[in-house]
Design a protein around this motif. Structure first.
Motif, mmCIF file in Angstrom:
data_model
loop_
_atom_site.group_PDB
_atom_site.id
_atom_site.type_symbol
_atom_site.label_atom_id
_atom_site.label_comp_id
_atom_site.label_asym_id
_atom_site.label_seq_id
_atom_site.Cartn_x
_atom_site.Cartn_y
_atom_site.Cartn_z
ATOM 1 N N GLU A 5 0.825 -1.205 0.000
ATOM 2 C CA GLU A 5 0.000 0.000 0.000
ATOM 3 C C GLU A 5 0.862 1.259 0.000
ATOM 4 O OE1 GLU A 5 -4.320 -0.701 1.667
ATOM 5 O OE2 GLU A 5 -2.865 -0.659 3.316
ATOM 6 N N HIS B 185 -10.704 8.908 12.494
ATOM 7 C CA HIS B 185 -9.796 9.418 11.465
ATOM 8 C C HIS B 185 -9.847 10.946 11.366
ATOM 9 C CE1 HIS B 185 -9.358 5.269 10.090
ATOM 10 N NE2 HIS B 185 -10.671 5.181 10.107
ATOM 11 N N LEU C 181 -12.596 12.558 6.097
ATOM 12 C CA LEU C 181 -11.982 11.383 5.493
ATOM 13 C C LEU C 181 -11.879 11.605 3.992
ATOM 14 C CD1 LEU C 181 -13.710 10.259 8.067
ATOM 15 C CD2 LEU C 181 -13.271 8.036 7.023
ATOM 16 N N HIS C 182 -10.709 11.404 3.451
ATOM 17 C CA HIS C 182 -10.511 11.482 2.001
ATOM 18 C C HIS C 182 -10.494 10.053 1.468
ATOM 19 C CE1 HIS C 182 -9.782 15.799 2.104
ATOM 20 N NE2 HIS C 182 -9.034 15.580 3.178
ATOM 21 N N THR C 183 -11.644 9.604 1.025
ATOM 22 C CA THR C 183 -11.790 8.226 0.576
ATOM 23 C C THR C 183 -12.954 8.157 -0.403
ATOM 24 O OG1 THR C 183 -12.022 5.925 1.332
ATOM 25 C CG2 THR C 183 -13.359 7.585 2.464
ATOM 26 N N THR C 184 -13.075 7.034 -1.085
ATOM 27 C CA THR C 184 -14.183 6.833 -2.014
ATOM 28 C C THR C 184 -15.145 5.792 -1.436
ATOM 29 O OG1 THR C 184 -13.139 5.012 -3.219
ATOM 30 C CG2 THR C 184 -12.612 7.267 -3.935
ATOM 31 N N HIS C 185 -16.365 5.772 -1.981
ATOM 32 C CA HIS C 185 -17.338 4.774 -1.554
ATOM 33 C C HIS C 185 -16.828 3.369 -1.879
ATOM 34 C CE1 HIS C 185 -20.883 7.868 -1.713
ATOM 35 N NE2 HIS C 185 -19.810 8.337 -1.114
ATOM 36 N N GLN D 293 -13.663 2.374 -1.930
ATOM 37 C CA GLN D 293 -12.639 2.002 -0.954
ATOM 38 C C GLN D 293 -13.270 1.556 0.359
ATOM 39 O OE1 GLN D 293 -10.489 5.724 -1.238
ATOM 40 N NE2 GLN D 293 -8.747 4.752 -2.242
ATOM 41 N N LEU D 294 -14.314 2.252 0.776
ATOM 42 C CA LEU D 294 -15.015 1.847 1.998
ATOM 43 C C LEU D 294 -15.664 0.479 1.811
ATOM 44 C CD1 LEU D 294 -16.707 5.231 2.979
ATOM 45 C CD2 LEU D 294 -14.785 4.128 4.139
ATOM 46 N N GLU E 256 -13.089 -2.215 2.139
ATOM 47 C CA GLU E 256 -12.704 -2.437 3.528
ATOM 48 C C GLU E 256 -13.744 -3.287 4.255
ATOM 49 O OE1 GLU E 256 -10.004 -1.528 5.496
ATOM 50 O OE2 GLU E 256 -9.089 -1.134 3.545
ATOM 51 N N ASN F 39 -15.038 12.280 -3.164
ATOM 52 C CA ASN F 39 -13.924 11.581 -2.509
ATOM 53 C C ASN F 39 -13.649 12.132 -1.112
ATOM 54 O OD1 ASN F 39 -13.667 10.099 -4.861
ATOM 55 N ND2 ASN F 39 -11.996 11.353 -5.665
ATOM 56 N N GLN F 40 -14.713 12.609 -0.449
ATOM 57 C CA GLN F 40 -14.537 13.205 0.868
ATOM 58 C C GLN F 40 -15.805 13.004 1.697
ATOM 59 O OE1 GLN F 40 -12.724 17.153 1.074
ATOM 60 N NE2 GLN F 40 -14.277 17.784 2.576
#
Length: 225
Positions: free
Chosen positions: A107, A167, A171-175, A177-178, A181, A207-208
């Motif tokens: 990663e 966090h 959170l700086h992530t995409t749906h 990516q969630l 996980e 993305n947030q």
């Protein structure tokens, strides 16, 4: 992957893995001479399902994700390996002479020390090394049991609420990516996030995700069936 010529990195092994500090001089010498130091770029696939395991990796810096993939392309992250840790699936494959049953990916950029399979088997005669390997099993089995419990006994909205916490406010992530996980699919995660947004718990952007009501999310995460 590049192989740096740096004995200093090998000598730092026991600083990151103090349980190995009692290794014999002969064992230390074999690690120095036979261990392979590797610099690995982020995104590199370290191993794949159904591949044989040819070495035992120590992570000197960086982070590895170990995950299980389905035929449809969905994945379930099993655990992550950070500096000072190592991969229980690699040790299980070496001990059982089996192929990998998951995959591992870098990663972040990594620095690894990899012991060849033959050296790994020889070092099991060292009490400190043997305690290290089986102590690793104990810790990872406990982690995996927590994962199984979460999947089997907790609703997806509870797991998503828990994942969003801890966090910071943003959170700086995409749906997707969630969803990865959680071992779910993007459409379901998107639906749950929109429900959280309707309740005033989060605000959704590109993305947030901004956390507006952490206490409310903790309440969902802690709900009983």
């Amino acid at each position: 992957m590049n192989t740096p010529d740096s004995g200093a990195t090998v000598s730092a092994l026991t600083a990151l893995y103090p349980l190995l500090s009692g290794l014999s001089a002969a064992a230390r010498q074999r690690i120095e001479s036979e261990g392979r130091l590797l610099d690995v770029p982020a995104g590199t696939r370290l191993f794949d399902e159904h591949q044989p395991c040819t070495g035992f990796p120590f992570v000197l810096s960086g982070q590895v994700k170990v995950a299980k993939a389905s035929a449809s392309g969905r994945e379930l992250p099993l655990y992550r390996v950070h500096a000072g840790e190592t991969c229980v699936i690699s040790s299980a494959c070496l001990l059982g002479h089996n192929d990998y049953n998951a995959y591992g990916v870098a990663e972040t950029p990594l620095k690894l020390l990899v012991l060849p399979a033959g050296l790994f088997e020889s070092l099991l005669a060292e009490p400190d090394f043997r305690r290290f390997v089986f102590g690793l099993f104990s810790e990872r089995v406990a982690d995996l049991m927590q994962l199984v419990e979460a999947i089997a006994f907790h609703r997806l909205d509870q797991r998503l609420a828990s994942l969003l916490l801890g966090h910071g406010k943003t959170l700086h992530t995409t749906h997707q990516q969630l969803a990865d996980e959680l071992g779910s699919v993007r459409e379901i995660v998107t639906r749950l996030l929109k429900s959280f947004a309707d309740q005033g718990l989060v605000s959704l952007g590109r993305n947030q995700i901004d956390i507006l009501d952490a206490a409310g999310l903790r309440g969902i995460a802690a709900e009983k069936k």
